[in-house]
Design an enzyme around this catalytic site. Structure first.
Site, short mmCIF file in Angstrom:
data_model
loop_
_atom_site.label_atom_id
_atom_site.label_comp_id
_atom_site.label_asym_id
_atom_site.label_seq_id
_atom_site.Cartn_x
_atom_site.Cartn_y
_atom_site.Cartn_z
N CYS A 4 0.85 -1.21 0.00
CA CYS A 4 0.00 0.00 0.00
C CYS A 4 0.88 1.25 0.00
O CYS A 4 1.69 1.46 0.91
CB CYS A 4 -0.93 -0.01 1.21
SG CYS A 4 -1.81 1.54 1.43
N CYS A 7 0.47 3.45 3.14
CA CYS A 7 1.14 2.85 4.31
C CYS A 7 2.64 3.12 4.23
O CYS A 7 3.29 3.41 5.25
CB CYS A 7 0.86 1.35 4.39
SG CYS A 7 -0.77 0.93 5.06
N ASP A 30 -1.01 16.51 -1.79
CA ASP A 30 -1.26 15.65 -2.96
C ASP A 30 -0.22 15.94 -4.03
O ASP A 30 0.12 17.10 -4.28
CB ASP A 30 -2.67 15.88 -3.50
CG ASP A 30 -3.12 14.77 -4.43
OD1 ASP A 30 -4.04 14.02 -4.06
OD2 ASP A 30 -2.53 14.66 -5.53
N HIS A 46 -4.32 0.89 8.37
CA HIS A 46 -4.76 0.63 7.01
C HIS A 46 -6.23 0.23 7.00
O HIS A 46 -6.60 -0.83 7.50
CB HIS A 46 -3.93 -0.48 6.34
CG HIS A 46 -4.38 -0.75 4.93
ND1 HIS A 46 -3.91 -0.04 3.85
CD2 HIS A 46 -5.32 -1.60 4.44
CE1 HIS A 46 -4.52 -0.46 2.75
NE2 HIS A 46 -5.38 -1.40 3.09
N ASN A 86 -13.31 9.61 -2.05
CA ASN A 86 -13.71 8.78 -3.17
C ASN A 86 -13.71 7.32 -2.71
O ASN A 86 -12.73 6.87 -2.10
CB ASN A 86 -12.75 8.95 -4.34
CG ASN A 86 -12.77 10.37 -4.89
OD1 ASN A 86 -13.83 10.98 -4.98
ND2 ASN A 86 -11.61 10.90 -5.25
N HIS A 97 -6.35 3.00 0.25
CA HIS A 97 -6.14 3.29 1.67
C HIS A 97 -7.01 4.51 1.94
O HIS A 97 -6.82 5.56 1.29
CB HIS A 97 -4.65 3.56 1.94
CG HIS A 97 -4.31 3.85 3.38
ND1 HIS A 97 -3.33 3.15 4.08
CD2 HIS A 97 -4.78 4.78 4.24
CE1 HIS A 97 -3.23 3.64 5.31
NE2 HIS A 97 -4.09 4.63 5.43
N HIS A 99 -8.73 7.79 2.51
CA HIS A 99 -8.14 9.13 2.56
C HIS A 99 -9.20 10.17 2.26
O HIS A 99 -10.15 9.93 1.51
CB HIS A 99 -6.96 9.27 1.59
CG HIS A 99 -7.28 8.91 0.18
ND1 HIS A 99 -7.33 7.61 -0.27
CD2 HIS A 99 -7.57 9.69 -0.90
CE1 HIS A 99 -7.64 7.60 -1.56
NE2 HIS A 99 -7.79 8.85 -1.97
N HIS A 101 -9.60 14.10 0.90
CA HIS A 101 -8.95 15.23 0.23
C HIS A 101 -9.45 16.52 0.88
O HIS A 101 -10.67 16.71 1.02
CB HIS A 101 -9.35 15.30 -1.25
CG HIS A 101 -8.98 14.09 -2.07
ND1 HIS A 101 -7.98 14.12 -3.01
CD2 HIS A 101 -9.49 12.84 -2.11
CE1 HIS A 101 -7.89 12.94 -3.60
NE2 HIS A 101 -8.81 12.13 -3.07
P1 AMP Z 1 -8.24 9.01 -5.05
O1 AMP Z 1 -8.48 9.15 -6.52
O2 AMP Z 1 -9.32 9.59 -4.21
O3 AMP Z 1 -7.88 7.59 -4.66
O4 AMP Z 1 -6.98 9.94 -4.73
C1 AMP Z 1 -5.68 9.48 -4.67
C2 AMP Z 1 -4.81 10.70 -4.65
O5 AMP Z 1 -3.52 10.31 -4.22
C3 AMP Z 1 -4.67 11.40 -6.00
O6 AMP Z 1 -5.14 12.74 -5.88
C4 AMP Z 1 -3.16 11.33 -6.27
O7 AMP Z 1 -2.68 12.50 -6.89
C5 AMP Z 1 -2.60 11.15 -4.87
N1 AMP Z 1 -1.30 10.49 -4.78
C6 AMP Z 1 -0.96 9.31 -5.35
N2 AMP Z 1 0.31 9.00 -5.03
C7 AMP Z 1 0.77 10.01 -4.25
C8 AMP Z 1 2.00 10.28 -3.60
N3 AMP Z 1 3.05 9.44 -3.69
N4 AMP Z 1 2.13 11.42 -2.89
C9 AMP Z 1 1.09 12.29 -2.79
N5 AMP Z 1 -0.12 12.08 -3.36
C10 AMP Z 1 -0.27 10.96 -4.09
ZN ZN Z 2 -2.43 1.37 3.56
#
Ligand code: AMP
Ligand code: ZN
Length: 113
Positions: A4, A7, A30, A46, A86, A97, A99, A101
Site C-alpha cells: 500500500c 502505508c 497531494d 490501514h 472517493n 487506503h 483518505h 482530500h
Molecule cells: P483518489 O483518486 O481519491 O484515490 O486519490 C488518490 C490521490 O492520491 C490522488 O489525488 C493522487 O494525486 C494522490 N497520490 C498518489 N500517489 C501520491 C504520492 N506518492 N504522494 C502524494 N499524493 C499521491
Molecule cells: Zn495502507
C-alpha cells in the site's frame, strides 16, 4: 499492508510533504494538486475505503476530522474548503487506503459531478 503506497508514506518509505501528524492521523500534500491547497488526510491504520468503516474502527474518522480542522487553520483556509472521499470504482478511488482530500485556497466549482 505491504503493497500500500499510503502505508509506505506513513512509514517514511516513500517521501511525502507532511503537513500534519498525530498518533492516529497523517496528512501530506497531494502530488497532483487540483487546487492551491490539496492535502490528503489518512488514518495510520490501514483501512481500504469508506465502505470498510465499522463500529470497531470508526473512531479514526472522528480523529481525521479533528485533524482537518487543525490543518485548515494551519493552512489559512479561513474562507472554507471542501473535504472529499472517493470510494470504490464508481467513486473513482485510485489508492486503496482510506483518505480524505482537503481542497481549498480558491472558490471551488459548485458542480460535484
Ligand atoms: P483518489 O483518486 O481519491 O484515490 O486519490 C488518490 C490521490 O492520491 C490522488 O489525488 C493522487 O494525486 C494522490 N497520490 C498518489 N500517489 C501520491 C504520492 N506518492 N504522494 C502524494 N499524493 C499521491
Ligand atoms: Zn495502507
Amino acid at each position: 499492508m505491504d503493497d500500500c503506497i499510503f502505508c509506505k508514506i506513513i512509514k517514511g518509505e516513500i517521501p511525502s510533504t507532511k503537513v500534519y501528524e498525530d498518533a492516529s492521523v497523517y496528512a501530506f500534500r497531494d502530488i497532483h494538486p487540483m487546487a492551491p491547497v490539496h492535502i490528503l488526510v489518512v488514518p495510520k491504520e490501514h483501512i481500504a475505503c469508506a465502505d470498510d468503516i465499522n463500529d470497531d474502527n470508526c473512531v479514526c474518522v472522528a480523529r481525521i476530522f479533528a485533524a482537518i480542522a487543525k490543518i485548515a487553520k494551519q493552512e489559512g483556509l479561513t474562507n472554507g474548503y471542501r473535504v472529499i472521499n472517493n470510494c470504490g470504482r464508481d467513486g473513482c478511488q485510485s489508492v486503496k487506503h482510506l483518505h480524505f482530500h482537503i481542497l481549498g485556497g480558491k472558490q471551488l466549482p459548485e458542480n460535484m459531478g
